[in-house]
Design an enzyme around this catalytic site. Sequence first.
Site, PDB file in Angstrom:
ATOM      1  N   LYS A   1     -15.550   6.434  23.495  1.00  0.00           N
ATOM      2  CA  LYS A   1     -15.205   6.292  22.081  1.00  0.00           C
ATOM      3  C   LYS A   1     -16.370   5.770  21.263  1.00  0.00           C
ATOM      4  CE  LYS A   1     -11.301   3.334  23.456  1.00  0.00           C
ATOM      5  NZ  LYS A   1     -11.954   2.428  24.418  1.00  0.00           N
TER       6      LYS A   1
ATOM      7  N   LYS B   1     -20.214  10.079  30.717  1.00  0.00           N
ATOM      8  CA  LYS B   1     -18.784  10.221  30.417  1.00  0.00           C
ATOM      9  C   LYS B   1     -18.575  10.188  28.895  1.00  0.00           C
ATOM     10  CE  LYS B   1     -16.830   5.643  30.046  1.00  0.00           C
ATOM     11  NZ  LYS B   1     -15.618   4.926  29.913  1.00  0.00           N
TER      12      LYS B   1
ATOM     13  N   LYS C   1     -22.735  -0.386  29.622  1.00  0.00           N
ATOM     14  CA  LYS C   1     -22.409  -0.882  28.279  1.00  0.00           C
ATOM     15  C   LYS C   1     -23.512  -1.787  27.710  1.00  0.00           C
ATOM     16  CE  LYS C   1     -17.332  -0.689  28.641  1.00  0.00           C
ATOM     17  NZ  LYS C   1     -17.099   0.581  28.003  1.00  0.00           N
TER      18      LYS C   1
HETATM   19  N1  AQP Z   1     -14.390   9.962  29.691  1.00  0.00           N
HETATM   20  C1  AQP Z   1     -13.331   9.499  30.327  1.00  0.00           C
HETATM   21  N2  AQP Z   1     -12.702  10.233  31.256  1.00  0.00           N
HETATM   22  C2  AQP Z   1     -11.605   9.751  31.901  1.00  0.00           C
HETATM   23  N3  AQP Z   1     -11.080   8.547  31.654  1.00  0.00           N
HETATM   24  C3  AQP Z   1     -11.690   7.769  30.733  1.00  0.00           C
HETATM   25  N4  AQP Z   1     -11.444   6.537  30.264  1.00  0.00           N
HETATM   26  C4  AQP Z   1     -12.350   6.206  29.336  1.00  0.00           C
HETATM   27  N5  AQP Z   1     -13.219   7.216  29.166  1.00  0.00           N
HETATM   28  C5  AQP Z   1     -12.841   8.204  30.029  1.00  0.00           C
HETATM   29  C6  AQP Z   1     -10.330   5.716  30.695  1.00  0.00           C
HETATM   30  O1  AQP Z   1      -9.647   5.259  29.544  1.00  0.00           O
HETATM   31  C7  AQP Z   1      -9.108   3.982  29.820  1.00  0.00           C
HETATM   32  C8  AQP Z   1      -9.386   3.033  28.705  1.00  0.00           C
HETATM   33  O2  AQP Z   1     -10.665   2.721  28.621  1.00  0.00           O
HETATM   34  P1  AQP Z   1     -11.105   1.483  27.748  1.00  0.00           P
HETATM   35  O3  AQP Z   1     -11.114   1.789  26.335  1.00  0.00           O
HETATM   36  O4  AQP Z   1     -10.291   0.310  28.134  1.00  0.00           O
HETATM   37  O5  AQP Z   1     -12.535   1.289  28.242  1.00  0.00           O
HETATM   38  P2  AQP Z   1     -13.677   2.269  28.459  1.00  0.00           P
HETATM   39  O6  AQP Z   1     -13.618   2.802  29.858  1.00  0.00           O
HETATM   40  O7  AQP Z   1     -14.867   1.503  28.096  1.00  0.00           O
HETATM   41  O8  AQP Z   1     -13.450   3.482  27.470  1.00  0.00           O
HETATM   42  P3  AQP Z   1     -14.524   4.118  26.544  1.00  0.00           P
HETATM   43  O9  AQP Z   1     -13.901   5.289  25.849  1.00  0.00           O
HETATM   44  O10 AQP Z   1     -15.790   4.381  27.274  1.00  0.00           O
HETATM   45  O11 AQP Z   1     -14.713   2.978  25.499  1.00  0.00           O
HETATM   46  P4  AQP Z   1     -15.962   2.397  24.752  1.00  0.00           P
HETATM   47  O12 AQP Z   1     -16.869   3.527  24.374  1.00  0.00           O
HETATM   48  O13 AQP Z   1     -15.368   1.748  23.574  1.00  0.00           O
HETATM   49  O14 AQP Z   1     -16.625   1.413  25.656  1.00  0.00           O
HETATM   50  C9  AQP Z   1      -9.649   3.547  31.171  1.00  0.00           C
HETATM   51  O15 AQP Z   1      -8.661   3.754  32.146  1.00  0.00           O
HETATM   52  C10 AQP Z   1     -10.803   4.465  31.400  1.00  0.00           C
HETATM   53  O16 AQP Z   1     -11.015   4.715  32.769  1.00  0.00           O
END
Ligand code: AQP
Length: 337
Positions: free
Chosen positions: A207, A204, A116
């Site tokens: 969002k 991965k 990140k």
């Molecule tokens: N690509 C993915 N595949 C499987 N699981 C995923 N998760 C996120 N991306 C994938 C799971 O979604 C949950 C919530 O995630 P979060 O929003 O709390 O944090 P994150 O992991 O940072 O999700 P993003 O989509 O990658 O967010 P951004 O881009 O905003 O930083 C978690 O259980 C995560 O494992």
Amino acid sequence: MKTILTGLRANSVFTIGNYLGALLPMVRLANKHVNDCHLNLFVPDLHSMISEIDGGDLQSNILRSIKCYLAAGMPTGKNVHIYRQSRVPAHSELCWILNCIATMGEMNRMTQYKEKSEGKNSVNVGIFDYPVLMAGDILLYSAEYVPVGEDQFQHIELTRNLAMRFNNRYGDIFTIPASTKEQVKFMGLEEGIRIRDLLNPEKKMSKSTVAENSKIMLDDTPERAAKKIMSATTDSLGKIKFDMWGQPGISNLMVIESLVNDIPLQEVIGKWSGETKYGELKKQVAASVSKLLTDFQVRINEISDDQVYELLESGERYANEVANTKLLEVQKAVGLR
Ligand code: AQP
């Protein structure tokens, strides 16, 4: 009763990666254990702030994220507790206490922090520290099972380490969450779920990725989602094989097909292995995803804000009771009370 707990940051609309990796596993577990476990579903609104977010959007994102769970089939009832993290101040306080037993060395090893903060000139401290807040989110409720995607497994292990360290120093206060291996088994999976970025399947799906075609959002129109699948990056080998290292794009599509339809991955692999027409697989996955989004969007539009507020009222009452009781135990153990 054991507690199953999960949360998704409300910083944006969810991707299908969030949906398949975290939201759906929780919904399935919740339906299975609604009579024998506490099911804590919280909106980590404090975590949302580690990403740049317009404060004006936060409240509507929070409501929408709860509606997403309900639209995905999350049950309600006396054992289901839905709450906003910031409405339970014990989370922030426990985070501080855990900060004082976490080490810079272990926090520096967190892959999510590295990913990140990659390429950024300035990184907020929240991005570095949010795994400790997450540990508090789990430990306050003595949760043993935390359905999350594979990217968050390292944070579950950190939570276990912090809990064990705290218990060694101050007495048997925290329940140690199950190891990630046990978590995967409990979710009925063979391994953790990681949906890949459609354009760059080495990464991965996230969002916050800027390229719109790299991710499918839950509010994409079914037609738009289908187009994104059809333009997903694959490879030039010309033969379908499930191989996340050698053919990550095509393998990712097979994982999506399996999870969306709730059919074993081996069945999908058996059906498509050896085929040479990537377009046919893409068409099938596009149809599956379009159907999922069509059904999901009808359901989410039927849920009112009032329904959500009603659930939050009882959920937050419960959460404050449980969290404050645990926090007091912690405060006494460290000498603050
Ligand atoms: N690509 C993915 N595949 C499987 N699981 C995923 N998760 C996120 N991306 C994938 C799971 O979604 C949950 C919530 O995630 P979060 O929003 O709390 O944090 P994150 O992991 O940072 O999700 P993003 O989509 O990658 O967010 P951004 O881009 O905003 O930083 C978690 O259980 C995560 O494992």
